[in-house]
Design a protein around this motif. Sequence first.
Motif, mmCIF file in Angstrom:
data_model
loop_
_atom_site.group_PDB
_atom_site.id
_atom_site.type_symbol
_atom_site.label_atom_id
_atom_site.label_comp_id
_atom_site.label_asym_id
_atom_site.label_seq_id
_atom_site.Cartn_x
_atom_site.Cartn_y
_atom_site.Cartn_z
ATOM 1 N N ALA A 1 0.829 -1.213 0.000
ATOM 2 C CA ALA A 1 0.000 0.000 0.000
ATOM 3 C C ALA A 1 0.857 1.254 0.000
ATOM 4 O O ALA A 1 0.511 2.266 -0.622
ATOM 5 N N ILE A 2 2.020 1.208 0.692
ATOM 6 C CA ILE A 2 2.924 2.375 0.737
ATOM 7 C C ILE A 2 3.409 2.704 -0.667
ATOM 8 O O ILE A 2 3.376 3.856 -1.112
ATOM 9 N N PHE A 3 3.878 1.674 -1.383
ATOM 10 C CA PHE A 3 4.432 1.920 -2.719
ATOM 11 C C PHE A 3 3.340 2.210 -3.749
ATOM 12 O O PHE A 3 3.550 2.985 -4.682
ATOM 13 N N MET A 4 2.169 1.595 -3.560
ATOM 14 C CA MET A 4 1.053 1.943 -4.443
ATOM 15 C C MET A 4 0.606 3.383 -4.219
ATOM 16 O O MET A 4 0.257 4.097 -5.164
ATOM 17 N N SER A 5 0.647 3.826 -2.968
ATOM 18 C CA SER A 5 0.290 5.215 -2.654
ATOM 19 C C SER A 5 1.258 6.178 -3.320
ATOM 20 O O SER A 5 0.860 7.226 -3.842
ATOM 21 N N GLN A 6 2.547 5.821 -3.319
ATOM 22 C CA GLN A 6 3.541 6.665 -3.990
ATOM 23 C C GLN A 6 3.227 6.791 -5.483
ATOM 24 O O GLN A 6 3.284 7.886 -6.053
ATOM 25 N N LEU B 1 -0.896 0.779 -12.716
ATOM 26 C CA LEU B 1 -0.297 -0.435 -13.284
ATOM 27 C C LEU B 1 1.220 -0.417 -13.142
ATOM 28 O O LEU B 1 1.851 -1.455 -12.898
ATOM 29 N N ALA B 2 1.818 0.789 -13.319
ATOM 30 C CA ALA B 2 3.267 0.913 -13.209
ATOM 31 C C ALA B 2 3.737 0.682 -11.774
ATOM 32 O O ALA B 2 4.861 0.234 -11.548
ATOM 33 N N GLY B 3 2.900 1.004 -10.797
ATOM 34 C CA GLY B 3 3.281 0.807 -9.396
ATOM 35 C C GLY B 3 2.906 -0.551 -8.843
ATOM 36 O O GLY B 3 3.427 -0.967 -7.798
ATOM 37 N N TYR B 4 2.014 -1.266 -9.523
ATOM 38 C CA TYR B 4 1.507 -2.527 -8.981
ATOM 39 C C TYR B 4 2.599 -3.605 -8.920
ATOM 40 O O TYR B 4 2.791 -4.245 -7.869
ATOM 41 N N LEU B 5 3.333 -3.814 -10.020
ATOM 42 C CA LEU B 5 4.346 -4.870 -10.038
ATOM 43 C C LEU B 5 5.487 -4.607 -9.057
ATOM 44 O O LEU B 5 5.867 -5.504 -8.289
ATOM 45 N N PRO B 6 6.065 -3.380 -9.027
ATOM 46 C CA PRO B 6 7.109 -3.115 -8.024
ATOM 47 C C PRO B 6 6.593 -3.262 -6.592
ATOM 48 O O PRO B 6 7.298 -3.773 -5.715
#
Length: 419
Positions: A332-337, A398-403
């Motif tokens: 959630a942290i990285f998706m929020s970013q 989509l760009a944040g989902y995989l990382p």
Amino acid sequence: MNWPIILNIAKTHLITKIKQTSTAALGVTFGIGSYITLVCFMTGLNAMLDNLILNQTPHIHIYNEIEPSKKQPISLYQELENSFNIVHSIKPKLAQKKIHNALPIINYLEHQDDVRGALPQVKTQIFYIAGSIELGGNITGISPIDEAEFFNFNDYLVDGSAKDLQIIDNGILLGIGIAKKMALKVGDRVQVKPITGKIFPLKIVGFYQSGITDLDNIQSFASIKTVQKLLGKAENYITDINVKLNDISVAETMAKQIESQFNLRAIDIKTANAQFETGTNIRNLITYAVSITLLIVAGFGIYNILNMLIYEKMNDIAILKATGFSGRDVQAIFMSQAMIIGFVGGVLGLLIGFGLAHLISTIPFQTEALPTIETYPINMNPLFFIIGFSFAMLSTFLAGYLPSKKAKKIDPVKIIRGQ
């Protein structure tokens, strides 16, 4: 899941890596900005080209077509019925250009629910006479006020107006090409002569310019009564009927119905402009293909930056997990970013796109072919801005989902042991 803490950590990560954050946001900004600018300009240009042709084209054009008789005299002989007959030098059947019972037909059409207006016209070939010079051309008798209302006729007048043609007896709106060739100006008189008839003087009340040079070199307009008088015909002499519909999609069906009901030729707008419509579709396809490519490229840039950010934040991820944050919290942290980058970049992209499109709309665009166009055409359709912002949020998601999914699966023990 404690969202205030998660968003605060995401904000801290973005601020500590401000250069990478700015690069990712600018990737979205310029991707969306380029998309908005390109699609607004290209669709505006396409609309201008479409209107140049389609505004002057009726949804249904009705006329009495001159064509050879389907039954030749030889078909009357029964003994030759089963023979293969060849007839040379077939002549068109004797038929008038006039539409029989035109006024009742117009009255019938105007009472149809789908019909917005049915306008009569009288078309004929003439000669424009200047001394010993005779220039061939066409003159069309119209109802000027109705033409201005239904077909934007005033938009194609360089000088004068439809109202002038309506109120001035024996007036003519001369094609700009003819006027230049004969050195004529508004207020002058030009002599015209039909193919069979006498010379008739008409007063120039304005100039017509369609933007199509070949047409402007031959075409002129007068009131229906003037052309009827020029031809020596009665008031019920009508050669063409132009129909404007409330819904253009019913044009083809209604044209076929008119042909079968009145035994006349009826051409719908799609049939008359089939090649032009194909060109428009291809231009629109190219516009949207390039626009979507810009957005996809921006999305890959965000993916690359977020992926690198995760590798640099391995220790932070391990510490977060060791202190009790779950894999879902880390994701959630990285998706929020990613979503913050998409939101900020998307909003800035919309503002930049709007500013550039507005700037282009103020640039002078002057050409003799399009006298009524003063600046470059721009189509500020709100749908383009909604699509642009939605795509910005979707691409960053989509760009944040995989990382972020990769960050979710990181084992903190391996990271700390590796240190």
